[in-house]
Enzyme design. Structure first.
Site, mmCIF file in Angstrom:
data_model
loop_
_atom_site.group_PDB
_atom_site.id
_atom_site.type_symbol
_atom_site.label_atom_id
_atom_site.label_comp_id
_atom_site.label_asym_id
_atom_site.label_seq_id
_atom_site.Cartn_x
_atom_site.Cartn_y
_atom_site.Cartn_z
ATOM 1 N N GLU A 25 31.741 48.573 36.219
ATOM 2 C CA GLU A 25 32.882 48.295 35.348
ATOM 3 C C GLU A 25 33.170 46.798 35.389
ATOM 4 O O GLU A 25 33.755 46.290 36.345
ATOM 5 C CB GLU A 25 34.101 49.090 35.847
ATOM 6 N N ASP A 56 34.001 51.619 39.728
ATOM 7 C CA ASP A 56 35.291 51.111 39.288
ATOM 8 C C ASP A 56 35.498 49.678 39.791
ATOM 9 O O ASP A 56 35.109 49.349 40.914
ATOM 10 C CB ASP A 56 36.382 52.024 39.867
HETATM 11 C C1 LAG Z 1 39.755 50.171 36.720
HETATM 12 N N1 LAG Z 1 38.609 49.653 36.365
HETATM 13 O O1 LAG Z 1 38.082 48.579 36.833
HETATM 14 C C2 LAG Z 1 40.215 51.450 36.129
HETATM 15 O O2 LAG Z 1 39.437 51.761 34.990
HETATM 16 C C3 LAG Z 1 41.694 51.368 35.844
HETATM 17 O O3 LAG Z 1 42.117 52.542 35.204
HETATM 18 C C4 LAG Z 1 42.449 51.126 37.151
HETATM 19 O O4 LAG Z 1 43.866 50.929 36.935
HETATM 20 C C5 LAG Z 1 41.923 49.884 37.853
HETATM 21 N N2 LAG Z 1 40.542 49.566 37.628
HETATM 22 C C6 LAG Z 1 42.103 50.044 39.351
HETATM 23 O O5 LAG Z 1 41.261 51.052 39.831
HETATM 24 C C7 LAG Z 1 44.676 52.094 36.897
HETATM 25 C C8 LAG Z 1 45.914 51.836 36.056
HETATM 26 C C9 LAG Z 1 46.930 50.975 36.801
HETATM 27 C C10 LAG Z 1 47.263 51.613 38.138
HETATM 28 C C11 LAG Z 1 45.951 51.668 38.929
HETATM 29 C C12 LAG Z 1 46.132 52.272 40.317
HETATM 30 O O6 LAG Z 1 45.544 51.194 34.839
HETATM 31 O O7 LAG Z 1 48.137 50.920 35.997
HETATM 32 O O8 LAG Z 1 48.232 50.836 38.826
HETATM 33 O O9 LAG Z 1 45.009 52.504 38.224
HETATM 34 O O10 LAG Z 1 46.689 53.546 40.251
HETATM 35 C C13 LAG Z 1 49.380 51.538 39.319
HETATM 36 C C14 LAG Z 1 50.664 51.028 38.644
HETATM 37 C C15 LAG Z 1 50.875 49.565 38.995
HETATM 38 C C16 LAG Z 1 50.931 49.384 40.530
HETATM 39 C C17 LAG Z 1 49.659 49.954 41.133
HETATM 40 C C18 LAG Z 1 49.673 49.894 42.666
HETATM 41 O O11 LAG Z 1 50.539 51.180 37.240
HETATM 42 O O12 LAG Z 1 52.118 49.124 38.425
HETATM 43 O O13 LAG Z 1 51.033 48.003 40.845
HETATM 44 O O14 LAG Z 1 49.509 51.336 40.732
HETATM 45 O O15 LAG Z 1 50.705 50.652 43.209
#
Ligand code: LAG
Ligand code: CA
Length: 489
Positions: A239, A203
């Protein structure tokens, strides 16, 4: 390494996004082995944050590590180990989604605002405290001293330093240059290898320095020799989203294994979703548009769990166009292919089907008589869609044979997989019927796309190949035909 570490004739990976370990074990035994799936990419198995957001637990909690203990929403260590053993036993490999760029989002602390962990570890991600005793990591293990802020949109064009050292959407960024951080990550990877996994999807590969990654991954143990043979290296796919014009390039990762080729799904979407010219797909391979490297460098896919939530790609929500996109990918000889398998979602954050609060225990798929997943269970199971599962058989049967006999007209393409298979797609508004050179041995073949070979008979269309390899094939408007050695009667 770039070697897939699957059985030789099983060159398709399926991402069973958010599936439980107990359900994946059964899926290997009951389904995957019979269709030629070679590996399963599983959701991150480490301990993660748990959050109740509007009475749901978002899927992305899996990308906020709390420790490297194998205790997650998908199951515990005993269940994980049992899954790996049972899948390996039927020749299906496990690829782990390894989240090692970061820990939880800054400011979150266990016990605050309902935040918890999926195991028993404590954590305090408040700025300047940054403590993860379950690993353990302390504040000195993070990149705050290099960049104490978030990655900005413009950084992607201008600054590899920022992309790698600042926080990705607020996630506490680990310093992989530090010895103890490297050791902790390596310990996690080697533990998984000792259980019997075949490799990793790393990741956020783009957000780490290749030199650090090289230092960590060269320390990985060989795969278990009782399963994989002697001196086999773990498979790795990084990734890296690089569609051109970026400070971080997929080519930076070539020595480390494969990279996720986002340009492939984009090119297919351009044709199938946005009505481009199908003939363009006949060039899809090394050198086609930016970022398409050699066959052994790429993991190709139509969509993934991120861009299916709004990336302009073809997804299960596109219905028949999704069948067409995945079918083309599986027929075409380029790269290691990955099939996405989703749960149905209405909003982007929505978590997998579950029993709801307080524990959000995942509820598994149930199956229809035709072996697709029941919509009522909430699981889409693209990998079980009749056309897609048949095309995985096609890919198995044609593994290693080159594309030959390309024949095209506007919105009509056909090609053979030399001596092993034949594919034709007719996206014109009228029937396409003619003698095609299939390259196949004389005999009767069932069309995979309309049902395939079932109990030594064709569930759908049947075509006869003459001694000279030709066959008169009729392809309806908007239809596809695919025959292979695995659909020969
Ligand atoms: C990836 N690949 O490089 C993953 O495929 C992707 O799904 C991951 O983001 C990202 N990198 C980090 O591992 C996902 C969500 C984000 C989420 C994050 C952490 O797309 O939306 O962020 O995982 O859970 C979430 C909130 C954000 C917040 C963050 C930290 O949506 O608003 O800022 O958590 O609290
Ligand atoms: Ca980083």
């Amino acid at each position: 390494g770039d070697k897939t570490q699957t059985l030789p004739d099983r060159q398709t990976m399926v991402h069973l996004f958010e599936w439980k370990w107990t359900d994946i074990a059964k899926e290997c035994e009951n389904f995957l082995q019979y269709y030629g799936y070679g590996a399963v990419q599983v959701s991150p198995p480490m301990e993660h944050i748990v959050i109740n957001q509007n009475n749901d637990m978002p899927w992305w909690v899996r990308y906020q590590p709390v420790s490297y203990q194998l205790s997650s929403r998908s199951g515990n260590e005993a269940e994980f180990t049992d899954m790996v053993q049972r899948c390996n036993k039927v020749g299906v490999r496990i690829i782990v989604d390894a989240v090692v760029n970061h820990m939880v989002g800054i400011g979150q602390k266990k016990g605050d605002g309902g935040e918890g962990s999926s195991g028993s570890s404590d954590f305090d991600g408040r700025h300047g405290i940054e403590s993860f005793p379950g690993v353990p990591y302390t504040k000195d293990d993070f990149n705050d001293f290099r960049c104490d802020g978030d990655i900005q949109g413009s950084d992607y064009q201008n600054s590899a330093e920022h992309v790698k050292n600042c926080r990705l959407v607020g996630l506490l960024d680990l310093n992989q240059g530090k010895d103890n951080v490297r050791k902790a990550i390596l310990g996690y990877l080697n533990k998984l290898i000792s259980i019997g996994v075949a490799g990793f999807r790393f990741d956020a590969g783009k957000h780490m320095w290749p030199a650090d990654l090289m230092a960590i991954t060269t320390g990985m143990d060989n795969l278990r020799s009782d399963i994989f043979g002697a001196n086999q290296r773990p498979f790795a796919v990084w990734e890296v989203i690089d569609q051109g014009g970026e400070a971080v390039k997929c080519a930076d990762y070539l020595g480390l294994g494969r990279y996720t080729n986002f340009n492939y799904g984009a090119a297919v979407a351009q044709v199938i979703k946005y009505n481009g010219d199908w003939r363009a797909l006949m060039n899809l391979g090394p050198g086609y548009n930016y970022g398409n490297e050699e066959d052994h460098d790429v993991l190709n896919f139509i969509d993934n769990h991120d861009n299916q939530r709004g990336g302009g790609v073809v997804t299960y929500k596109d219905g028949e166009n999704y069948n067409r996109a995945v079918t083309f990918m599986l027929a075409w000889a380029y790269g290691y292919t990955r099939v996405m398998s989703s749960f149905d979602f209405k909003i982007s954050d929505q978590g997998p089907p579950s029993k709801g609060p307080p524990n959000f225990e995942t509820t598994g798929p149930t199956f229809n008589p035709d072996d697709t997943c029941s919509a009522a269970s909430g699981w889409v199971c693209e990998h079980r869609w009749p056309k897609i599962r048949e095309m995985v058989k096609f890919r198995s049967a044609t593994q290693g044979s080159a594309v030959a006999e390309i024949f095209t007209e506007t919105q009509r393409v056909s090609f053979a997989r030399d001596g092993k298979g034949f594919f034709a797609s007719n996206m014109q508004g009228s029937t396409w019927a003619k003698f095609f050179q299939t390259t196949l041995p004389v005999g009767d073949y069932c069309d995979h796309y309309s049902g395939g070979l079932v109990n030594n008979n064709c569930a759908g269309k049947k075509f006869t190949v003459a001694a000279d390899g030709t066959s008169y094939i009729t392809i309806n408007a908007g239809d596809i035909v695919a025959i292979s050695m695995s659909s020969k009667i």
